[in-house]
Design an enzyme around this catalytic site. Structure first.
Site, mmCIF file in Angstrom:
data_model
loop_
_atom_site.group_PDB
_atom_site.id
_atom_site.type_symbol
_atom_site.label_atom_id
_atom_site.label_comp_id
_atom_site.label_asym_id
_atom_site.label_seq_id
_atom_site.Cartn_x
_atom_site.Cartn_y
_atom_site.Cartn_z
ATOM 1 C CB SER A 131 -0.923 0.020 1.215
ATOM 2 O OG SER A 131 -1.630 1.236 1.221
ATOM 3 C CE LYS A 186 -3.292 -2.398 -0.130
ATOM 4 N NZ LYS A 186 -3.550 -2.483 -1.503
ATOM 5 C CG HIS A 189 -4.723 -0.734 4.152
ATOM 6 N ND1 HIS A 189 -5.010 -0.279 2.881
ATOM 7 C CD2 HIS A 189 -3.893 0.179 4.700
ATOM 8 C CE1 HIS A 189 -4.375 0.870 2.671
ATOM 9 N NE2 HIS A 189 -3.693 1.162 3.757
ATOM 10 C CG ASN A 190 -7.199 -1.623 -0.107
ATOM 11 O OD1 ASN A 190 -6.193 -1.308 0.491
ATOM 12 N ND2 ASN A 190 -7.193 -1.961 -1.377
ATOM 13 C CD GLU A 193 -7.454 3.589 0.456
ATOM 14 O OE1 GLU A 193 -6.487 2.852 0.702
ATOM 15 O OE2 GLU A 193 -7.806 3.872 -0.705
HETATM 16 P P1 NBP Z 1 -2.272 -2.498 -13.338
HETATM 17 O O1 NBP Z 1 -3.177 -3.044 -12.313
HETATM 18 O O2 NBP Z 1 -2.811 -1.543 -14.329
HETATM 19 O O3 NBP Z 1 -1.595 -3.746 -14.102
HETATM 20 C C1 NBP Z 1 -0.710 -3.511 -15.138
HETATM 21 C C2 NBP Z 1 0.146 -4.711 -15.429
HETATM 22 O O4 NBP Z 1 -0.676 -5.860 -15.624
HETATM 23 C C3 NBP Z 1 0.945 -4.506 -16.685
HETATM 24 O O5 NBP Z 1 2.172 -5.135 -16.545
HETATM 25 C C4 NBP Z 1 0.076 -5.198 -17.718
HETATM 26 O O6 NBP Z 1 0.802 -5.631 -18.841
HETATM 27 C C5 NBP Z 1 -0.383 -6.382 -16.924
HETATM 28 N N1 NBP Z 1 -1.535 -7.031 -17.534
HETATM 29 C C6 NBP Z 1 -2.799 -6.613 -17.700
HETATM 30 BR BR1 NBP Z 1 -3.451 -4.994 -17.169
HETATM 31 N N2 NBP Z 1 -3.587 -7.498 -18.330
HETATM 32 C C7 NBP Z 1 -2.773 -8.534 -18.580
HETATM 33 C C8 NBP Z 1 -2.985 -9.776 -19.196
HETATM 34 N N3 NBP Z 1 -4.192 -10.131 -19.652
HETATM 35 N N4 NBP Z 1 -1.940 -10.606 -19.305
HETATM 36 C C9 NBP Z 1 -0.733 -10.257 -18.834
HETATM 37 N N5 NBP Z 1 -0.468 -9.097 -18.227
HETATM 38 C C10 NBP Z 1 -1.480 -8.238 -18.087
HETATM 39 O O7 NBP Z 1 -0.964 -1.840 -12.694
HETATM 40 P P2 NBP Z 1 -0.689 -1.139 -11.285
HETATM 41 O O8 NBP Z 1 -1.643 -0.007 -11.039
HETATM 42 O O9 NBP Z 1 0.770 -0.878 -11.250
HETATM 43 O O10 NBP Z 1 -1.031 -2.281 -10.225
HETATM 44 C C11 NBP Z 1 -0.369 -3.523 -10.169
HETATM 45 C C12 NBP Z 1 -1.008 -4.356 -9.068
HETATM 46 O O11 NBP Z 1 -0.832 -3.661 -7.828
HETATM 47 C C13 NBP Z 1 -2.524 -4.515 -9.232
HETATM 48 O O12 NBP Z 1 -2.918 -5.765 -8.736
HETATM 49 C C14 NBP Z 1 -3.098 -3.415 -8.373
HETATM 50 O O13 NBP Z 1 -4.403 -3.721 -7.908
HETATM 51 C C15 NBP Z 1 -2.095 -3.386 -7.234
HETATM 52 N N6 NBP Z 1 -1.983 -2.103 -6.543
HETATM 53 C C16 NBP Z 1 -2.079 -0.925 -7.206
HETATM 54 C C17 NBP Z 1 -1.944 0.277 -6.509
HETATM 55 C C18 NBP Z 1 -2.015 1.593 -7.233
HETATM 56 O O14 NBP Z 1 -2.014 2.630 -6.539
HETATM 57 N N7 NBP Z 1 -2.041 1.624 -8.545
HETATM 58 C C19 NBP Z 1 -1.716 0.261 -5.134
HETATM 59 C C20 NBP Z 1 -1.592 -0.970 -4.488
HETATM 60 C C21 NBP Z 1 -1.726 -2.144 -5.192
HETATM 61 P P3 NBP Z 1 0.793 -4.755 -20.182
HETATM 62 O O15 NBP Z 1 1.723 -3.634 -19.930
HETATM 63 O O16 NBP Z 1 1.272 -5.698 -21.210
HETATM 64 O O17 NBP Z 1 -0.619 -4.289 -20.403
#
Ligand code: NBP
Length: 485
Positions: A131, A186, A189-190, A193
């Site tokens: 987080s 987590k 936590h969410n 939030e």
């Molecule tokens: P995303 O949740 O947007 O995921 C992006 C990644 O997933 C990219 O590498 C993308 O590859 C890959 N991906 C997707 Br989308 N569809 C796919 C598929 N069908 N096959 C293979 N790869 C695939 O990115 P993020 O916001 O960095 O979050 C990553 C994880 O962390 C998520 O589970 C999210 O819930 C969690 N999280 C996010 C935050 C936040 O603030 N954003 C905070 C805490 C946790 P590509 O580039 O080829 O499309």
């Protein structure tokens, strides 16, 4: 030949890229890969430029071969099927004792399943909550790992190095427990939030539409609140949002559509609380409040048809604002108490050994709900690890005693002025229910027995003995055992 890497990360979106940079800063050699492989070079040529301990790889096989043994591979990808797909792609290339870590927002029950399935194939698995968003991932997130406990020593040093720290240097990362417990913590936590965001929005509504304060005045109020018991990241950013103006000098907030989105972890918390029978009312109300907000067109129509009252809160401004601060503080205590009730029940249900003080410590810095207040929760559980409910801790019980006056007056004012306060009022209703030696549930039992012969227990007989009354003289004497309404 390049030296092998300490750890690998798959998924170069916002979270993945920033975690890699964070690990690189701490001296770890990190191999990276992404489904759309062009993003590997994009990353290496932008924010990772010049960092020679970040190594691009262009196939799963190349990624796996670039690692020291036992291999440690972090998945930072979209939760759900995508995680299973990557696990299946990795498996043919891994050896016994290698470790896969899922750092996305996976559903805890999926993590429990993955830990078990992979253990049967000799592969270790950790599901970890991360987080703090982009900034946390880059500079120190709160990290909540759980899963196969044999895996923890393999990543403890790296995870604790890159995590946020409290003032005394303690990392906001510790082992949570077995199975999906890391992702469960987590999820809660969410959920918390969701509750915090909703309560703060309700306070803003009373200040803005009830007291008719302007954004500069509200900036000052949130700034003051952030110096006391409510000191937290979310109050701090609320203050900054109040102060944010566009080039025309108008607050951006007034131009943002009042339709809140959601990604699902609040809903998961609500669903799980219903399944476990824990009254997590505030978080559930916060989820419903977002659902109600999304009915914008319907609300616009209803606003022209349904009668209400003028949204005005009259009285001494300073007193009203201080009462509101107390309402927010008291509701926040209830919300965290409900979150911890859920954790306790889950520990029982799923057979986890959770350390509640350590969970408060993990949330103390780095994550979105970080606050000074969590220190008090940590102290409460350190003083009494068997504490039945946070509300029964001396500190929190007396905090509620002191703030209940302002809390009740605030809910009364909101009701009278037609300003919805679903979370703050649900918290008060829970508080009054929890502190009630008797509730009207006796009538519910009588009604259930009347129409469905569901039986009831009596106050003048030992608990566990069930009685049925033929209320009308026309029904039978047979009690129901299977029919439930
Ligand atoms: P995303 O949740 O947007 O995921 C992006 C990644 O997933 C990219 O590498 C993308 O590859 C890959 N991906 C997707 Br989308 N569809 C796919 C598929 N069908 N096959 C293979 N790869 C695939 O990115 P993020 O916001 O960095 O979050 C990553 C994880 O962390 C998520 O589970 C999210 O819930 C969690 N999280 C996010 C935050 C936040 O603030 N954003 C905070 C805490 C946790 P590509 O580039 O080829 O499309």
């Amino acid at each position: 030949m390049n030296p092998k890497c300490d750890i690998a990360l798959i998924g170069l979106a916002v979270m993945g890229q920033n975690l890699v940079l964070n690990m690189s800063d701490h001296g770890y050699r990190v191999a990276v890969y992404n489904r759309t492989v062009s993003k590997v070079d994009q990353f290496l040529n932008s924010s990772a430029k010049g960092k020679n301990n970040i190594c691009g790889t262009y196939s799963i096989e190349e990624l796996v071969n670039s690692l020291t043994s036992p291999r440690k591979i972090v998945l930072m990808v979209k939760a759900g099927e995508v995680v299973d797909n990557f696990i299946n792609l990795l498996l043919p290339h891994l050896d016994e004792g290698d470790l896969i870590i899922d750092g996305g927002n996976s559903l805890f029950s999926d993590t429990t399943r993955r830990v078990e399935e992979l253990a049967s194939q000799g592969i270790l698995f950790i599901g970890t909550g991360v987080s703090g968003g982009e900034e946390g991932a880059r500079n120190g997130p709160s990290i909540m790992p759980g899963g196969n406990s044999e895996a923890w020593p393999l990543v403890k040093e790296i995870f604790q190095a890159i995590s946020a720290k409290v003032d005394d240097g303690t990392p906001c990362c510790d082992w949570v427990g077995d199975g999906g417990s890391g992702h469960y913590v987590k999820m809660v936590h969410n959920g918390i939030e969701y509750g915090d965001l909703q309560m703060i929005s309700e306070a803003y509504d009373l200040l803005y539409s009830g007291l008719k304060l302007n954004h500069d005045e509200m900036y000052t109020i949130f700034d003051e609140w952030n110096r006391g018991e409510l000191d937290s990241y979310l109050i701090e950013i609320t203050r900054d949002i109040m102060g944010y103006k566009e080039e025309d000098g108008k607050p951006l907030l007034t131009k943002i559509l009042d339709r809140a989105g959601q990604k699902g972890s609040g809903k998961w918390t609500g669903i799980n609380s219903l399944e476990l029978g824990v009254p997590v009312t505030l978080i559930s109300e916060a989820v419903y409040a977002r659902s109600l907000s999304s009915l914008k067109e319907e609300r616009l129509e209803a606003s022209k048809i349904l009668a209400g009252v003028e949204r005005v809160v009259d009285g001494n401004r300073e007193e009203i604002i201080e009462d509101l601060r107390q309402a927010l503080y008291a509701s926040k205590i209830v919300s965290y108490a409900q979150g911890y009730m859920l954790l306790r029940e889950a520990a029982q249900e799923y057979n986890w050994h959770l350390n509640y003080g350590s969970i408060a410590q993990m949330w103390r810095e780095g994550c979105i709900i970080r606050s000074v207040f969590l220190e008090k929760i940590k102290e409460a559980y350190e003083a009494n690890s068997g504490l039945k409910n946070l509300l029964l801790d001396d500190f929190f019980a007396s905090a509620l005693k002191e703030s209940q006056g302002g809390w009740r007056r605030t809910v009364g004012r909101a009701v009278a002025a037609g300003i919805p306060m679903p979370a703050i009022s649900a918290a008060l209703a829970f508080y009054d229910g929890y502190r009630s030696a008797t509730l009207p549930a006796n009538l519910i039992q009588a009604q259930r027995d009347y129409f469905g012969a569901h039986t009831y227990e009596r106050t003048d007989r030992p608990a566990g003995q069930f009685f049925h009354t033929n209320w009308t003289g026309e029904g039978g004497d047979v009690a129901s055992t299977t029919y439930e309404v």
